[in-house]
Write a protein that holds these residues in place. Sequence first.
Motif, PDB file in Angstrom:
ATOM      1  N   TRP A 193      -2.403 -47.593  61.292  1.00 48.21           N
ATOM      2  CA  TRP A 193      -3.206 -48.271  61.688  1.00 48.21           C
ATOM      3  C   TRP A 193      -3.100 -49.328  62.737  1.00 48.21           C
ATOM      4  CZ3 TRP A 193      -3.747 -53.923  59.976  1.00 48.21           C
ATOM      5  CH2 TRP A 193      -5.197 -54.306  60.205  1.00 48.21           C
ATOM      6  N   PHE A 194      -4.246 -49.829  63.543  1.00 46.07           N
ATOM      7  CA  PHE A 194      -3.881 -50.657  64.759  1.00 46.07           C
ATOM      8  C   PHE A 194      -4.759 -51.714  64.757  1.00 46.07           C
ATOM      9  CE2 PHE A 194      -4.483 -52.376  69.100  1.00 46.07           C
ATOM     10  CZ  PHE A 194      -3.331 -52.404  69.282  1.00 46.07           C
ATOM     11  N   GLY A 195      -4.163 -52.975  64.069  1.00 45.99           N
ATOM     12  CA  GLY A 195      -4.867 -54.198  63.796  1.00 45.99           C
ATOM     13  C   GLY A 195      -4.669 -55.184  64.670  1.00 45.99           C
ATOM     14  N   ILE A 196      -5.530 -56.413  64.829  1.00 44.06           N
ATOM     15  CA  ILE A 196      -5.360 -57.369  65.528  1.00 44.06           C
ATOM     16  C   ILE A 196      -5.628 -58.701  64.636  1.00 44.06           C
ATOM     17  CG2 ILE A 196      -6.508 -58.507  67.528  1.00 44.06           C
ATOM     18  CD1 ILE A 196      -7.751 -56.050  68.408  1.00 44.06           C
ATOM     19  N   GLY A 197      -4.477 -59.687  65.108  1.00 43.15           N
ATOM     20  CA  GLY A 197      -4.598 -60.746  64.253  1.00 43.15           C
ATOM     21  C   GLY A 197      -3.404 -61.715  64.191  1.00 43.15           C
ATOM     22  N   THR A 198      -3.706 -62.774  63.685  1.00 44.00           N
ATOM     23  CA  THR A 198      -2.361 -63.749  63.103  1.00 44.00           C
ATOM     24  C   THR A 198      -2.061 -63.221  61.875  1.00 44.00           C
ATOM     25  OG1 THR A 198      -4.004 -65.209  61.726  1.00 44.00           O
ATOM     26  CG2 THR A 198      -3.658 -65.649  64.376  1.00 44.00           C
ATOM     27  N   PRO A 199      -0.757 -63.430  61.357  1.00 43.86           N
ATOM     28  CA  PRO A 199      -0.360 -63.199  59.912  1.00 43.86           C
ATOM     29  C   PRO A 199      -1.336 -63.301  58.939  1.00 43.86           C
ATOM     30  CG  PRO A 199       1.349 -64.244  61.160  1.00 43.86           C
ATOM     31  CD  PRO A 199       0.278 -64.237  61.970  1.00 43.86           C
ATOM     32  N   GLU A 200      -2.071 -64.325  58.839  1.00 48.55           N
ATOM     33  CA  GLU A 200      -3.187 -64.603  58.086  1.00 48.55           C
ATOM     34  C   GLU A 200      -4.228 -63.756  58.195  1.00 48.55           C
ATOM     35  OE1 GLU A 200      -4.544 -66.094  54.420  1.00 48.55           O
ATOM     36  OE2 GLU A 200      -2.679 -66.649  55.530  1.00 48.55           O
ATOM     37  N   ASP A 201      -4.898 -63.259  59.175  1.00 49.65           N
ATOM     38  CA  ASP A 201      -5.645 -62.446  59.561  1.00 49.65           C
ATOM     39  C   ASP A 201      -5.331 -61.002  58.926  1.00 49.65           C
ATOM     40  OD1 ASP A 201      -7.231 -63.944  60.902  1.00 49.65           O
ATOM     41  OD2 ASP A 201      -6.368 -63.631  62.798  1.00 49.65           O
ATOM     42  N   ILE A 202      -3.878 -60.520  59.181  1.00 46.53           N
ATOM     43  CA  ILE A 202      -3.583 -59.288  58.928  1.00 46.53           C
ATOM     44  C   ILE A 202      -3.378 -59.229  57.336  1.00 46.53           C
ATOM     45  CG2 ILE A 202      -1.751 -57.730  59.145  1.00 46.53           C
ATOM     46  CD1 ILE A 202      -3.842 -57.927  61.485  1.00 46.53           C
ATOM     47  N   PHE A 216       3.129 -43.647  56.817  1.00 42.55           N
ATOM     48  CA  PHE A 216       1.927 -44.505  57.595  1.00 42.55           C
ATOM     49  C   PHE A 216       2.580 -45.787  58.168  1.00 42.55           C
ATOM     50  CE2 PHE A 216      -1.826 -46.842  57.512  1.00 42.55           C
ATOM     51  CZ  PHE A 216      -2.844 -45.992  57.908  1.00 42.55           C
ATOM     52  N   ARG A 217       2.365 -45.896  59.552  1.00 37.48           N
ATOM     53  CA  ARG A 217       2.655 -47.085  60.382  1.00 37.48           C
ATOM     54  C   ARG A 217       1.667 -48.066  60.641  1.00 37.48           C
ATOM     55  NH1 ARG A 217       7.254 -47.256  63.335  1.00 37.48           N
ATOM     56  NH2 ARG A 217       6.435 -48.366  64.770  1.00 37.48           N
ATOM     57  N   ILE A 218       2.204 -49.317  60.419  1.00 34.64           N
ATOM     58  CA  ILE A 218       1.104 -50.342  60.850  1.00 34.64           C
ATOM     59  C   ILE A 218       1.518 -51.161  62.021  1.00 34.64           C
ATOM     60  CG2 ILE A 218       0.177 -52.765  60.163  1.00 34.64           C
ATOM     61  CD1 ILE A 218      -0.788 -50.449  58.228  1.00 34.64           C
ATOM     62  N   SER A 219       0.551 -50.846  63.075  1.00 31.83           N
ATOM     63  CA  SER A 219       0.857 -51.712  64.340  1.00 31.83           C
ATOM     64  C   SER A 219      -0.122 -52.755  64.587  1.00 31.83           C
ATOM     65  CB  SER A 219       0.642 -50.718  65.561  1.00 31.83           C
ATOM     66  OG  SER A 219       1.613 -49.620  65.435  1.00 31.83           O
ATOM     67  N   VAL A 220       0.076 -53.832  64.965  1.00 28.94           N
ATOM     68  CA  VAL A 220      -0.500 -55.085  65.087  1.00 28.94           C
ATOM     69  C   VAL A 220      -0.447 -55.549  66.843  1.00 28.94           C
ATOM     70  CG1 VAL A 220      -1.099 -57.736  64.485  1.00 28.94           C
ATOM     71  CG2 VAL A 220      -0.539 -55.559  62.722  1.00 28.94           C
ATOM     72  N   SER A 221      -1.716 -55.966  66.927  1.00 29.34           N
ATOM     73  CA  SER A 221      -1.624 -56.821  68.128  1.00 29.34           C
ATOM     74  C   SER A 221      -1.610 -58.378  67.908  1.00 29.34           C
ATOM     75  CB  SER A 221      -3.157 -56.776  69.065  1.00 29.34           C
ATOM     76  OG  SER A 221      -3.130 -57.568  70.120  1.00 29.34           O
ATOM     77  N   LEU A 237       4.512 -58.704  55.654  1.00 30.02           N
ATOM     78  CA  LEU A 237       3.320 -58.003  55.176  1.00 30.02           C
ATOM     79  C   LEU A 237       3.394 -56.547  55.310  1.00 30.02           C
ATOM     80  CD1 LEU A 237       1.055 -60.298  56.987  1.00 30.02           C
ATOM     81  CD2 LEU A 237       1.295 -60.422  54.860  1.00 30.02           C
ATOM     82  N   GLY A 238       4.489 -55.704  55.822  1.00 32.43           N
ATOM     83  CA  GLY A 238       4.569 -54.551  55.974  1.00 32.43           C
ATOM     84  C   GLY A 238       4.295 -54.030  57.379  1.00 32.43           C
ATOM     85  N   VAL A 239       4.294 -54.974  58.576  1.00 33.96           N
ATOM     86  CA  VAL A 239       4.092 -54.412  59.796  1.00 33.96           C
ATOM     87  C   VAL A 239       5.120 -53.962  60.018  1.00 33.96           C
ATOM     88  CG1 VAL A 239       3.353 -55.304  62.045  1.00 33.96           C
ATOM     89  CG2 VAL A 239       2.268 -56.304  60.071  1.00 33.96           C
ATOM     90  N   ASP A 240       4.963 -52.596  60.963  1.00 31.92           N
ATOM     91  CA  ASP A 240       6.151 -51.937  61.640  1.00 31.92           C
ATOM     92  C   ASP A 240       6.233 -52.283  62.999  1.00 31.92           C
ATOM     93  OD1 ASP A 240       6.708 -49.848  59.224  1.00 31.92           O
ATOM     94  OD2 ASP A 240       4.713 -49.507  59.651  1.00 31.92           O
ATOM     95  N   GLU A 241       5.130 -52.694  63.588  1.00 33.84           N
ATOM     96  CA  GLU A 241       5.267 -52.824  65.066  1.00 33.84           C
ATOM     97  C   GLU A 241       4.414 -54.147  65.544  1.00 33.84           C
ATOM     98  OE1 GLU A 241       5.325 -50.329  69.272  1.00 33.84           O
ATOM     99  OE2 GLU A 241       4.319 -49.663  67.648  1.00 33.84           O
ATOM    100  N   LEU A 242       4.955 -54.911  66.435  1.00 32.27           N
ATOM    101  CA  LEU A 242       3.709 -56.034  66.981  1.00 32.27           C
ATOM    102  C   LEU A 242       3.938 -55.538  68.406  1.00 32.27           C
ATOM    103  CD1 LEU A 242       5.368 -59.238  65.572  1.00 32.27           C
ATOM    104  CD2 LEU A 242       3.302 -58.018  64.895  1.00 32.27           C
ATOM    105  N   VAL A 243       2.639 -55.791  68.834  1.00 31.92           N
ATOM    106  CA  VAL A 243       2.237 -55.524  70.256  1.00 31.92           C
ATOM    107  C   VAL A 243       1.526 -56.775  70.894  1.00 31.92           C
ATOM    108  CG1 VAL A 243       0.862 -53.952  71.770  1.00 31.92           C
ATOM    109  CG2 VAL A 243       1.485 -52.875  69.598  1.00 31.92           C
TER     110      VAL A 243
END
Length: 265
Positions: A193-202, A216-221, A237-243
Amino acid sequence: MDIGVQGLNTGDTAGPDETRRLAQLAESLGYRSWWASDHVVLPSPRVDPSPSEPDTVIVDPLAHLSYVAAVTSTLQLATGIVILPQRNPVVLAKQVASLDLLSGGRMTLGVGAGYVPQEMAAVGVSFNDRGKRTDEYLDAMDQLWHAPEPSFQGEFVSFSGVEAHPRPSNVRVVVGGHSASAIRRAVTRAQGWFGIGTPEDIRGHLAKFPSRPDGFRISVSAQVPLSASVIREYEDLGVDELVIYPPMFDGTVEEVLKRNSEFTG
């Protein structure tokens, strides 16, 4: 935490010299991935929810990533994201598999259902059908990539008695979006999943998820400047990658890449 870069196939960084220089810099600084965004057309004059002015340069993400593949050797390549209902899935399956082959298995296909009605209308796709098309197109592409005898009969695409080669060696599919449909689509039809947001958003978005499949990988902008504490928040939060999207931060793109490279090791 893996760190990636996104959105540099647009604006002043979209030309060949800038693309080569920045992609090679990101690779040398230890960034894991390079994500290219997608809009075929933009409304003119600009109206909400269009993300950019109508004269913004946006290079096609697959053409852009083909160029990046040729000037790098380890940088993972990703679409962040392709608006899937606007693409022919049979043609896109061939394009992605070809790019995966030529890049040495570095391709991730990020997809989304889209959100700009004028763009959908310009390519002849019903805005109301975009979710159904996205699900169906993912299933059809999976058949072409993985089935011994590809066959698909759907509302929007049908084929049988065909094959498409090359088949991808290692393409991962990730789904972008925060709606319940997008989250369902990510868990049932993708590997991330590719999400967008601050830690609180995510945190709020991830609360909607059912259990995640293995691998399953979590990528976040990331929408905030990176720091050790911010990265820990995302990790918890379990995020694997920050973009990161360099133009949203202070400094030139080069300065932003160098400043954040302390987190890529």
